[in-house]
Scaffold this motif. Structure first.
Motif, PDB file in Angstrom:
ATOM      1  N   ILE A  66       0.747  -1.403   0.065  1.00  0.00           N
ATOM      2  CA  ILE A  66       0.045   0.172   0.032  1.00  0.00           C
ATOM      3  C   ILE A  66       0.805   1.388   0.141  1.00  0.00           C
ATOM      4  O   ILE A  66       0.254   2.454  -0.331  1.00  0.00           O
ATOM      5  CB  ILE A  66      -1.114   0.083   1.050  1.00  0.00           C
ATOM      6  N   PHE A  67       2.110   1.125   0.362  1.00  0.00           N
ATOM      7  CA  PHE A  67       3.084   2.149   0.137  1.00  0.00           C
ATOM      8  C   PHE A  67       3.852   2.265  -1.092  1.00  0.00           C
ATOM      9  O   PHE A  67       4.700   3.289  -1.211  1.00  0.00           O
ATOM     10  CB  PHE A  67       3.945   2.156   1.581  1.00  0.00           C
ATOM     11  N   ILE A  77       9.289   5.242 -10.168  1.00  0.00           N
ATOM     12  CA  ILE A  77       9.294   6.316  -8.818  1.00  0.00           C
ATOM     13  C   ILE A  77       8.063   6.973  -9.033  1.00  0.00           C
ATOM     14  O   ILE A  77       7.232   7.477  -7.877  1.00  0.00           O
ATOM     15  CB  ILE A  77      10.357   7.306  -9.244  1.00  0.00           C
ATOM     16  N   GLY A  78       7.486   7.678 -10.097  1.00  0.00           N
ATOM     17  CA  GLY A  78       6.148   8.251 -10.256  1.00  0.00           C
ATOM     18  C   GLY A  78       4.978   7.510  -9.897  1.00  0.00           C
ATOM     19  O   GLY A  78       4.371   8.044  -8.813  1.00  0.00           O
ATOM     20  N   THR A  79       4.738   6.129 -10.179  1.00  0.00           N
ATOM     21  CA  THR A  79       3.698   5.438  -9.803  1.00  0.00           C
ATOM     22  C   THR A  79       3.945   4.989  -8.247  1.00  0.00           C
ATOM     23  O   THR A  79       2.973   4.903  -7.590  1.00  0.00           O
ATOM     24  CB  THR A  79       3.314   4.306 -10.698  1.00  0.00           C
ATOM     25  N   GLY A  80       4.999   4.859  -7.922  1.00  0.00           N
ATOM     26  CA  GLY A  80       5.494   4.675  -6.462  1.00  0.00           C
ATOM     27  C   GLY A  80       4.915   5.744  -5.499  1.00  0.00           C
ATOM     28  O   GLY A  80       4.297   5.691  -4.563  1.00  0.00           O
ATOM     29  N   ILE A  85       0.883   8.046  -1.803  1.00  0.00           N
ATOM     30  CA  ILE A  85       0.122   9.180  -1.632  1.00  0.00           C
ATOM     31  C   ILE A  85      -1.546   8.461  -1.517  1.00  0.00           C
ATOM     32  O   ILE A  85      -2.245   9.055  -0.537  1.00  0.00           O
ATOM     33  CB  ILE A  85      -0.174  10.179  -2.583  1.00  0.00           C
ATOM     34  N   THR A  86      -1.857   7.618  -2.125  1.00  0.00           N
ATOM     35  CA  THR A  86      -3.277   7.109  -2.338  1.00  0.00           C
ATOM     36  C   THR A  86      -3.413   5.695  -1.355  1.00  0.00           C
ATOM     37  O   THR A  86      -4.398   5.198  -1.464  1.00  0.00           O
ATOM     38  CB  THR A  86      -3.496   6.979  -3.626  1.00  0.00           C
TER      39      THR A  86
END
Length: 116
Positions: A66-67, A77-80, A85-86
Protein backbone atom coordinates in the motif's frame (compact mmCIF):
# COMPACT_ATOMS: atom_id res chain seq x y z
CA UNK A 1 38.51 -2.06 -44.21
CA UNK A 2 37.91 -3.37 -40.70
CA UNK A 3 40.20 -2.76 -37.78
CA UNK A 4 41.44 -5.44 -35.40
CA UNK A 5 39.12 -4.28 -32.60
CA UNK A 6 36.05 -4.46 -34.88
CA UNK A 7 37.05 -7.99 -35.88
CA UNK A 8 37.51 -9.03 -32.24
CA UNK A 9 34.23 -7.43 -31.18
CA UNK A 10 32.34 -9.25 -33.92
CA UNK A 11 34.00 -12.61 -33.16
CA UNK A 12 31.64 -15.03 -31.39
CA UNK A 13 32.51 -16.85 -28.19
CA UNK A 14 34.17 -20.22 -28.59
CA UNK A 15 31.63 -22.97 -29.19
CA UNK A 16 28.77 -20.56 -29.94
CA UNK A 17 26.33 -21.60 -32.64
CA UNK A 18 26.27 -19.27 -35.60
CA UNK A 19 23.07 -17.87 -37.17
CA UNK A 20 22.40 -15.27 -39.83
CA UNK A 21 20.70 -11.91 -39.33
CA UNK A 22 17.22 -11.78 -40.90
CA UNK A 23 17.78 -8.16 -41.92
CA UNK A 24 21.26 -8.01 -43.45
CA UNK A 25 22.46 -11.64 -43.61
CA UNK A 26 25.51 -11.07 -41.40
CA UNK A 27 26.62 -14.16 -39.43
CA UNK A 28 26.48 -13.76 -35.64
CA UNK A 29 26.44 -15.83 -32.48
CA UNK A 30 23.05 -17.29 -31.58
CA UNK A 31 23.26 -15.66 -28.14
CA UNK A 32 24.12 -12.18 -29.46
CA UNK A 33 21.40 -9.66 -28.49
CA UNK A 34 21.84 -7.62 -31.70
CA UNK A 35 23.39 -8.00 -35.14
CA UNK A 36 26.95 -6.58 -35.09
CA UNK A 37 26.50 -5.10 -38.58
CA UNK A 38 23.01 -3.55 -38.67
CA UNK A 39 21.98 -3.62 -34.99
CA UNK A 40 18.74 -5.56 -35.60
CA UNK A 41 17.54 -7.43 -32.49
CA UNK A 42 18.09 -11.18 -32.35
CA UNK A 43 14.79 -12.93 -31.56
CA UNK A 44 16.61 -16.17 -30.66
CA UNK A 45 18.61 -14.52 -27.87
CA UNK A 46 15.48 -14.34 -25.69
CA UNK A 47 14.21 -11.43 -23.66
CA UNK A 48 16.62 -9.55 -21.48
CA UNK A 49 15.65 -9.85 -17.82
CA UNK A 50 15.87 -7.16 -15.19
CA UNK A 51 18.55 -7.08 -12.52
CA UNK A 52 15.71 -6.67 -10.00
CA UNK A 53 14.66 -9.77 -8.07
CA UNK A 54 11.24 -11.37 -8.43
CA UNK A 55 11.30 -12.53 -4.78
CA UNK A 56 12.28 -9.11 -3.45
CA UNK A 57 9.52 -7.38 -5.44
CA UNK A 58 7.00 -9.99 -4.29
CA UNK A 59 7.90 -9.59 -0.60
CA UNK A 60 7.96 -5.80 -0.81
CA UNK A 61 4.53 -5.79 -2.45
CA UNK A 62 3.13 -8.30 0.01
CA UNK A 63 4.26 -6.46 3.15
CA UNK A 64 4.54 -2.82 2.01
CA UNK A 65 2.31 -2.80 -1.08
CA UNK A 66 0.00 0.00 0.00
CA UNK A 67 3.04 2.28 0.29
CA UNK A 68 4.27 1.44 -3.24
CA UNK A 69 7.71 0.35 -2.05
CA UNK A 70 7.85 -2.41 -4.69
CA UNK A 71 7.39 0.23 -7.41
CA UNK A 72 10.27 2.29 -6.03
CA UNK A 73 12.36 -0.91 -6.03
CA UNK A 74 11.83 -1.58 -9.77
CA UNK A 75 12.45 2.07 -10.69
CA UNK A 76 8.87 3.25 -11.20
CA UNK A 77 9.22 6.32 -8.99
CA UNK A 78 6.21 8.27 -10.31
CA UNK A 79 3.68 5.50 -9.74
CA UNK A 80 5.41 4.68 -6.46
CA UNK A 81 4.69 8.21 -5.25
CA UNK A 82 1.06 7.89 -6.42
CA UNK A 83 0.68 4.64 -4.49
CA UNK A 84 2.29 6.23 -1.45
CA UNK A 85 -0.14 9.18 -1.53
CA UNK A 86 -3.26 7.08 -2.19
CA UNK A 87 -2.26 4.08 -0.02
CA UNK A 88 -2.20 1.92 -3.15
CA UNK A 89 -5.69 3.18 -4.06
CA UNK A 90 -6.84 1.77 -0.75
CA UNK A 91 -5.14 -1.56 -1.44
CA UNK A 92 -6.77 -2.33 -4.79
CA UNK A 93 -3.81 -1.19 -6.92
CA UNK A 94 -1.39 -3.03 -4.62
CA UNK A 95 -3.43 -6.23 -4.86
CA UNK A 96 -3.40 -6.02 -8.67
CA UNK A 97 0.38 -5.47 -8.59
CA UNK A 98 0.75 -8.50 -6.31
CA UNK A 99 -1.16 -10.67 -8.79
CA UNK A 100 0.93 -9.30 -11.68
CA UNK A 101 4.17 -10.09 -9.82
CA UNK A 102 3.00 -13.63 -9.01
CA UNK A 103 2.04 -14.45 -12.62
CA UNK A 104 5.24 -12.84 -13.98
CA UNK A 105 3.77 -9.93 -15.95
CA UNK A 106 5.14 -7.16 -13.68
CA UNK A 107 8.05 -5.38 -15.38
CA UNK A 108 10.74 -2.91 -14.31
CA UNK A 109 11.04 0.66 -15.56
CA UNK A 110 12.76 -0.45 -18.79
CA UNK A 111 9.98 -2.95 -19.53
CA UNK A 112 12.09 -6.03 -18.71
CA UNK A 113 10.61 -8.96 -16.76
CA UNK A 114 11.87 -9.44 -13.21
CA UNK A 115 14.74 -11.88 -12.68
CA UNK A 116 13.50 -15.18 -11.21
Amino acid sequence: MTTETETLAAAPAAGAHMIYCNTCGQSMAQTAPNCPKCGAPNALAGPETSNKSFVAALLLCLFFGIFGIHRFYVGKIGTGILQLITFGCLGIWSFIDLIMIIVGSFKDKQGRPLNR
